[in-house]
Scaffold this motif. Structure first.
Motif, PDB file in Angstrom:
ATOM      1  N   ASP A 189      55.846  34.660  55.934  1.00 32.45           N
ATOM      2  CA  ASP A 189      54.550  34.619  56.730  1.00 32.45           C
ATOM      3  C   ASP A 189      53.623  35.311  56.116  1.00 32.45           C
ATOM      4  OD1 ASP A 189      52.367  34.659  58.400  1.00 32.45           O
ATOM      5  OD2 ASP A 189      53.331  35.183  60.116  1.00 32.45           O
ATOM      6  N   PRO A 190      52.693  34.495  55.535  1.00 29.63           N
ATOM      7  CA  PRO A 190      51.667  35.383  54.768  1.00 29.63           C
ATOM      8  C   PRO A 190      50.812  36.625  55.225  1.00 29.63           C
ATOM      9  CG  PRO A 190      51.440  32.851  54.467  1.00 29.63           C
ATOM     10  CD  PRO A 190      52.367  33.118  55.462  1.00 29.63           C
ATOM     11  N   SER A 191      50.758  36.355  56.487  1.00 32.43           N
ATOM     12  CA  SER A 191      50.178  37.446  57.523  1.00 32.43           C
ATOM     13  C   SER A 191      50.819  38.769  57.521  1.00 32.43           C
ATOM     14  CB  SER A 191      49.832  37.265  58.652  1.00 32.43           C
ATOM     15  OG  SER A 191      50.761  36.881  59.538  1.00 32.43           O
ATOM     16  N   THR A 192      51.956  38.734  56.834  1.00 31.51           N
ATOM     17  CA  THR A 192      52.672  39.839  56.756  1.00 31.51           C
ATOM     18  C   THR A 192      53.186  40.671  55.172  1.00 31.51           C
ATOM     19  OG1 THR A 192      54.905  39.005  56.245  1.00 31.51           O
ATOM     20  CG2 THR A 192      54.350  39.030  58.829  1.00 31.51           C
ATOM     21  N   VAL A 193      52.412  39.912  54.120  1.00 27.50           N
ATOM     22  CA  VAL A 193      52.773  40.182  52.959  1.00 27.50           C
ATOM     23  C   VAL A 193      51.463  41.022  52.591  1.00 27.50           C
ATOM     24  CG1 VAL A 193      53.152  39.357  50.369  1.00 27.50           C
ATOM     25  CG2 VAL A 193      53.903  38.143  52.554  1.00 27.50           C
ATOM     26  N   ILE A 225      47.324  31.691  43.760  1.00 26.49           N
ATOM     27  CA  ILE A 225      48.375  31.668  44.974  1.00 26.49           C
ATOM     28  C   ILE A 225      48.055  32.947  45.913  1.00 26.49           C
ATOM     29  CG2 ILE A 225      50.653  32.123  45.807  1.00 26.49           C
ATOM     30  CD1 ILE A 225      51.487  30.244  43.406  1.00 26.49           C
ATOM     31  N   CYS A 226      47.887  34.141  45.306  1.00 26.92           N
ATOM     32  CA  CYS A 226      47.514  35.232  46.051  1.00 26.92           C
ATOM     33  C   CYS A 226      46.179  35.394  46.660  1.00 26.92           C
ATOM     34  CB  CYS A 226      47.623  36.633  45.156  1.00 26.92           C
ATOM     35  SG  CYS A 226      49.211  37.260  44.453  1.00 26.92           S
ATOM     36  N   ASP A 227      45.390  34.697  46.044  1.00 29.10           N
ATOM     37  CA  ASP A 227      43.875  34.410  46.667  1.00 29.10           C
ATOM     38  C   ASP A 227      43.941  33.626  47.772  1.00 29.10           C
ATOM     39  OD1 ASP A 227      42.572  36.123  45.134  1.00 29.10           O
ATOM     40  OD2 ASP A 227      41.989  34.586  43.501  1.00 29.10           O
ATOM     41  N   ARG A 228      44.949  32.490  47.715  1.00 25.66           N
ATOM     42  CA  ARG A 228      44.797  31.503  48.767  1.00 25.66           C
ATOM     43  C   ARG A 228      45.569  32.043  50.105  1.00 25.66           C
ATOM     44  NH1 ARG A 228      48.242  27.658  48.253  1.00 25.66           N
ATOM     45  NH2 ARG A 228      48.128  27.853  46.051  1.00 25.66           N
ATOM     46  N   HIS A 229      46.302  33.119  49.911  1.00 29.39           N
ATOM     47  CA  HIS A 229      46.831  33.797  51.085  1.00 29.39           C
ATOM     48  C   HIS A 229      46.542  35.067  51.576  1.00 29.39           C
ATOM     49  CE1 HIS A 229      49.859  30.223  51.243  1.00 29.39           C
ATOM     50  NE2 HIS A 229      50.037  30.643  49.892  1.00 29.39           N
ATOM     51  N   GLY A 230      45.688  35.554  50.644  1.00 25.89           N
ATOM     52  CA  GLY A 230      45.132  36.850  51.187  1.00 25.89           C
ATOM     53  C   GLY A 230      45.964  37.937  50.758  1.00 25.89           C
ATOM     54  N   VAL A 231      46.857  37.628  49.650  1.00 30.34           N
ATOM     55  CA  VAL A 231      47.662  38.846  49.144  1.00 30.34           C
ATOM     56  C   VAL A 231      47.061  39.423  47.769  1.00 30.34           C
ATOM     57  CG1 VAL A 231      50.051  39.027  48.320  1.00 30.34           C
ATOM     58  CG2 VAL A 231      49.745  37.512  50.030  1.00 30.34           C
ATOM     59  N   LEU A 232      47.262  40.882  47.968  1.00 31.16           N
ATOM     60  CA  LEU A 232      46.794  41.560  46.750  1.00 31.16           C
ATOM     61  C   LEU A 232      47.729  41.365  45.448  1.00 31.16           C
ATOM     62  CD1 LEU A 232      45.823  45.061  48.227  1.00 31.16           C
ATOM     63  CD2 LEU A 232      44.083  43.042  47.604  1.00 31.16           C
ATOM     64  N   LEU A 233      47.113  41.212  44.385  1.00 32.49           N
ATOM     65  CA  LEU A 233      47.764  40.952  42.938  1.00 32.49           C
ATOM     66  C   LEU A 233      47.708  42.508  42.172  1.00 32.49           C
ATOM     67  CD1 LEU A 233      49.460  39.736  40.717  1.00 32.49           C
ATOM     68  CD2 LEU A 233      47.234  38.932  40.000  1.00 32.49           C
ATOM     69  N   ILE A 234      49.032  43.372  42.229  1.00 32.58           N
ATOM     70  CA  ILE A 234      49.049  44.382  41.385  1.00 32.58           C
ATOM     71  C   ILE A 234      49.572  44.116  39.988  1.00 32.58           C
ATOM     72  CG2 ILE A 234      49.771  46.635  41.208  1.00 32.58           C
ATOM     73  CD1 ILE A 234      50.157  46.549  44.456  1.00 32.58           C
ATOM     74  N   SER A 235      48.841  44.383  39.007  1.00 38.02           N
ATOM     75  CA  SER A 235      49.400  44.144  37.552  1.00 38.02           C
ATOM     76  C   SER A 235      49.965  45.453  37.310  1.00 38.02           C
ATOM     77  CB  SER A 235      48.258  43.396  36.825  1.00 38.02           C
ATOM     78  OG  SER A 235      48.618  43.113  35.609  1.00 38.02           O
ATOM     79  N   ASP A 236      51.121  45.601  36.820  1.00 34.63           N
ATOM     80  CA  ASP A 236      51.589  46.812  36.446  1.00 34.63           C
ATOM     81  C   ASP A 236      51.435  46.780  34.865  1.00 34.63           C
ATOM     82  OD1 ASP A 236      53.425  48.950  35.469  1.00 34.63           O
ATOM     83  OD2 ASP A 236      54.918  48.362  36.737  1.00 34.63           O
ATOM     84  N   GLU A 237      50.589  47.580  34.289  1.00 33.46           N
ATOM     85  CA  GLU A 237      50.141  47.713  32.990  1.00 33.46           C
ATOM     86  C   GLU A 237      50.775  49.009  32.259  1.00 33.46           C
ATOM     87  OE1 GLU A 237      48.389  45.276  31.476  1.00 33.46           O
ATOM     88  OE2 GLU A 237      47.979  44.190  33.086  1.00 33.46           O
ATOM     89  N   VAL A 238      51.503  49.767  32.909  1.00 28.72           N
ATOM     90  CA  VAL A 238      52.202  50.898  32.393  1.00 28.72           C
ATOM     91  C   VAL A 238      52.684  50.765  30.962  1.00 28.72           C
ATOM     92  CG1 VAL A 238      54.183  52.764  32.691  1.00 28.72           C
ATOM     93  CG2 VAL A 238      52.731  51.917  34.675  1.00 28.72           C
TER      94      VAL A 238
END
Length: 446
Positions: free
Chosen positions: A215-219, A247-260
């Protein structure tokens, strides 16, 4: 310093090593590195090798970067420490935040939260993602999705989003509400798909289906490495990360890019996300931010994320570390980033990466080589006992690691993978020497 015999005898009497069995460290003492210069390291028995590991993916500038050493010494002389918690800060912390926003501005990054390293950065990013949604009135967005084979550090949050069972199982149950989807790993994937573009589409579909199932509203967020490092240098097709962003934009999900690992040049661009033409919502940084000379990290946030905290109805950031904004670490980072830009190290990785990868591809003539992968100056050779069955052979990889070390190159032995991530200051002839040492190691281990 004590001698080699003392180190060999006492090594594991009182010291537990990260990601190592204490008994094994007693029985087979590790290499004790005593000194380093340029791209070379020398152990306490006097054996010199090329450091094809770059410390641990981090010593991008090699071991002789005087500007960083001088910046550390000068800062220690003027202000060795002061807290950056509410009410106080220091000049180097302010200056570093400005520089990070400038360097990563093309990636959409506008704010910096300073940490002590990569694991700190990942845990902070996960917390900020949940708080972001709460500030926007979506408190139900608490879940995280990550990639199998992904690596995001060792803290409780980062360990939970890690996609390697061996790193998770000893500490389970971990953070609830974390789910994993297949990574675009062409050599091994549940779809038996070797075409990179088709594999990317299948992995993107799996991500979208998981978001829908949860459920996108929980992610809250999807976290990924732009090139998976500790999982075995898994390089996605160029369409994958842009597809994730959509996909993240369409569902309101943040995208975290791990650039360590990939941040500040290793993959052949300023950031791995930039390599794929993507602006994430947050980035986690560490390692090359000081070239490993001082423990330091950062979480970078976009203007959109910042607005939730700074705009109407915003809130304090109720997290931090004693060494957040450490003045010595910030001074080291400022000097490191200046040298990184002056030398355009991302161009060095971009230009020499194909030479390293081509050399490693030549090792496929050895039956033990199952796969070769790489991007910029990060590459992996996967060792197998049966090519047709693709049977991973960690034990043989260990023997090759030892033989390559004797032949003059320190590579990283990680399961069945032999990983190369040398300083970005390495020169072409030393790249060739690393390949030659692995060639010799494969011949000896056969």
């Amino acid at each position: 310093m004590r001698d080699h015999n003392f180190h060999a005898e006492m090594n594991a009497r009182h010291l537990w090593h990260p990601f190592a069995h204490p008994g094994e460290m007693r029985d087979v003492p590790p290499k004790v590195i005593a000194s380093a210069s340029g791209v070379r390291i020398t152990d306490d028995a006097g054996h010199e090798t090329i450091d094809a590991v770059g410390g641990l993916w981090c010593v991008n500038l090699g071991y002789s970067c005087d500007p960083i050493k001088e910046a550390i010494a000068a800062q220690l002389a003027s202000l060795p420490y002061y807290s950056a918690f509410k009410g106080t800060t220091n000049g180097p912390a302010i200056e570093l935040s400005v520089e990070l926003a400038r360097i990563l501005g093309e990636d959409g990054m506008a704010r910096a939260f300073l940490t002590s390293g990569g694991s700190d950065s990942v845990d902070t990013a996960l917390k900020l993602a949940r708080q972001y949604h709460k500030l926007r009135g979506e408190a139900g967005r608490t879940k995280f999705i990550a990639l199998r084979k992904g690596y995001h550090g060792t803290h409780f949050g980062g360990g939970s989003v890690n996609g390697n069972t061996a790193f998770r199982a000893p500490y389970e149950p971990l953070l609830p509400g974390v789910f994993h989807v297949p990574s675009p790993y062409g050599y091994r994937n549940p779809f038996d798909e070797e075409d990179p573009e088709r594999l990317a589409r299948l992995c993107l579909r799996a991500l979208e289906e998981e978001i829908a199932f949860q459920d996108p509203s929980t992610v809250a967020a999807f976290i990924m490495e732009s090139v998976q490092g500790a999982g075995g240098v898994i390089v996605p097709h160029e369409s994958y990360m842009p597809g994730v962003r959509e996909i993240c934009d369409r569902h309101g999900v943040l995208l975290i890019s791990d650039e360590v690992i990939t941040g500040f040049g290793r993959a052949g661009a300023v950031s791995g996300a930039r390599l794929w033409g993507v602006q994430p919502d947050m980035m986690t940084c560490a390692k090359a931010i000081t070239s490993g000379y001082f423990p330091m990290g950062a979480v970078m946030a976009s203007e959109r994320v910042a607005e939730a905290f700074e705009g109407k109805g915003g809130a304090m950031v109720p997290t931090g570390y004693t060494y957040s904004g450490h003045p010595v670490g910030c001074a080291a980072a400022l000097a490191c980033l200046a040298e990184t830009e002056r030398l355009a190290l991302w161009d060095c990785a971009r230009d020499l990466g194909p030479r390293l990868l081509a050399g490693l591809e030549g090792l496929r003539r050895h039956e033990a080589v199952g796969d070769v992968r790489g991007q910029g100056l990060m590459a992996a050779v996967e060792i197998v006992s049966d090519r047709d069955a693709r049977t991973a052979d960690p034990a043989r990889a260990g023997r090759i690691f030892e033989a390559a070390y004797r032949a003059g190159a320190m590579v990283r032995w990680s399961g069945a993978n032999l990983v190369c991530s040398p300083p970005l200051t390495i020169e072409a002839e030393d790249v060739d020497r690393v390949v030659a040492a692995l060639d010799e190691g494969l011949s000896e281990a056969a």
